[in-house]
Enzyme design. Structure first.
Site, PDB file in Angstrom:
ATOM      1  CB  VAL A 167       5.131 -57.623  40.172  1.00 48.47           C
ATOM      2  CG1 VAL A 167       3.953 -58.352  39.629  1.00 48.47           C
ATOM      3  CG2 VAL A 167       6.396 -58.415  40.070  1.00 48.47           C
ATOM      4  CB  SER A 227       6.566 -58.657  33.830  1.00 51.85           C
ATOM      5  OG  SER A 227       6.016 -59.924  33.955  1.00 51.85           O
ATOM      6  CE  LYS A 283       6.589 -62.636  31.907  1.00 54.65           C
ATOM      7  NZ  LYS A 283       5.823 -62.230  33.069  1.00 54.65           N
ATOM      8  CE1 TYR A 330       9.681 -64.704  33.046  1.00 52.57           C
ATOM      9  CE2 TYR A 330       9.537 -65.796  35.178  1.00 52.57           C
ATOM     10  CZ  TYR A 330       9.062 -64.861  34.279  1.00 52.57           C
ATOM     11  OH  TYR A 330       7.984 -64.080  34.601  1.00 52.57           O
ATOM     12  CE1 TYR A 378       1.684 -58.585  34.526  1.00 59.03           C
ATOM     13  CE2 TYR A 378       1.409 -56.299  35.156  1.00 59.03           C
ATOM     14  CZ  TYR A 378       2.172 -57.439  35.102  1.00 59.03           C
ATOM     15  OH  TYR A 378       3.444 -57.447  35.628  1.00 59.03           O
TER      16      TYR A 378
HETATM   17  N1  GLU Z   1       9.180 -62.652  38.058  1.00 62.75           N
HETATM   18  C1  GLU Z   1       7.772 -62.396  38.164  1.00 62.75           C
HETATM   19  C2  GLU Z   1       6.989 -63.701  38.037  1.00 62.75           C
HETATM   20  O1  GLU Z   1       7.301 -64.535  37.254  1.00 62.75           O
HETATM   21  C3  GLU Z   1       7.361 -61.390  37.132  1.00 62.75           C
HETATM   22  C4  GLU Z   1       5.927 -61.035  37.231  1.00 62.75           C
HETATM   23  C5  GLU Z   1       5.577 -59.683  36.665  1.00 62.75           C
HETATM   24  O2  GLU Z   1       6.340 -58.722  36.763  1.00 62.75           O
HETATM   25  O3  GLU Z   1       4.452 -59.609  36.116  1.00 62.75           O
HETATM   26  O4  GLU Z   1       6.065 -63.929  38.761  1.00 62.75           O
END
Ligand code: GLU
Length: 347
Positions: free
Chosen positions: A282, A86, A89, A212, A264
């Protein structure tokens, strides 16, 4: 949304945050101390919803501080590579803001916390298909859909080279992680199709999910995260390579979004305790950015119930205090200085 702040801020010079880090030796010592203190904690659970992530070694722990002026302080397993997940992002968001500008991305993707989990479908439904938050999966998919490129191969290349410029080295795809997530990401595919049904994604939703998923599977180290963050702390110039990656305004916008939404559902608590814009993923990485000063990158796979790395959070909290990074911290002016300032203003 209320009155646009541009009505009062237009043509006002943007002041940057001031203050500097302690001297090199002290930053080095404090980075080591952050690692030593946080290492003692073995709480937390390694993520396993992407099957291959369950194999991560829970004892790995790296801490790195990258100064906006160039020096890098790496401690422990700071060179070990893992999938960025994530945290991508934040940097894809910056690349898309650089391309399309502040207003377009704000209107198309949003800048607010949804208050719901990162892979929530309900959040999309509750907001008439508006993704709201670029740091959760719906908003990140809408952001990735805005990446420039005539084909999906070009979009992926734009993401990979863009994130590599933030890191100051060529980042590579972790094929094992990519395939493991591609085989199990039915929920992300559902979110992309839902966004399509609301007209929020005009491209092939499964291709958007593929770009993504690739961006999440790029391999980085804690050191890379620190340098990537320090680029956002340095007005968009990578302090190690000297290359301008994005504009100063894009850094400001990206850091504002991270402060509100990067950790989060614990983003408020993180800001309250640690006082730095940050993003976690994660696989156990965290990047935290001190504008004008530098950034902290950490890696330790065991996560707390909110999905944030236990040791990474503790090491960042220690460094935020010890290095004086909390963006909300201030101390009163010395009284002699206060008097002189008031006299200077004719008070
Ligand atoms: N590739 C993971 C997903 O889309 C990233 C989630 C994360 O790191 O919060 O579930």
């Amino acid at each position: 949304m209320g009155v646009d702040v541009a009505t009062v801020t237009d043509e006002v010079e943007q002041e940057v945050s001031t203050g500097s880090l302690p001297v090199w030796d002290q930053v080095e010592r404090l980075a080591q101390e952050a690692h030593a203190r946080s290492h003692l904690h073995d709480e937390g659970v390694v993520a396993d919803y992407i099957p291959v992530l369950a194999q991560a070694d829970p004892s790995l722990f790296g801490v790195c501080v990258a100064e906006a002026s160039g020096p890098v302080h790496a401690v422990g397993d700071a060179a070990v590579e893992f999938s960025v997940q994530s945290i991508s992002k934040a940097f894809v968001y910056a690349l898309v803001c650089e391309e399309h500008g502040h207003e377009v991305v704000r209107d198309r993707v949003g800048v607010n916390n949804t208050g719901l989990s990162f892979n929530s479908v309900i959040a999309v439904e509750l907001n008439d298909g508006h993704p709201m938050n670029p740091m959760v999966n719906a908003g990140a998919l809408a952001t990735t859909a805005l990446v420039p490129g005539a084909s999906f191969a070009e979009k992926w290349e734009h993401v990979r080279t863009g994130l590599s410029r933030f890191a100051g080295r060529q980042l590579e795809l972790d094929g094992v992680v990519y395939r493991s997530e591609s085989a199990t990401n039915t929920r992300n595919k559902a979110i992309a199709r839902l966004l399509q049904s609301y007209g929020r994604i005009e491209l092939d939703p499964l291709e958007v999910v593929d770009v993504y998923t690739r961006q999440c599977a790029l391999r980085v180290s804690a050191r890379d995260l620190a340098v990537m963050g320090a680029t956002l702390a340095d007005g968009g110039v990578n302090p190690v390579t000297g290359e301008r990656v994005v504009s100063g305004q894009v850094c400001r916008d990206t850091l504002a979004v991270l402060a509100a939404t990067g950790m989060y559902e614990r983003s408020g608590e993180w800001l309250f305790e640690i006082g730095l814009p940050a993003k976690s993923g994660v696989s156990g990485g965290i990047v935290a950015v001190a504008p004008g000063k530098g950034a902290i990158g950490t890696f330790s796979p065991p996560l707390d119930p909110a999905g944030n790395s236990v040791r990474g959070r503790l090491a960042t909290a220690y460094l935020s205090r010890a290095l004086g990074l909390n963006v909300f911290a201030s101390s009163a002016q010395p009284s002699a200085q206060r008097g002189a300032d008031e006299a200077g203003r004719g008070a």
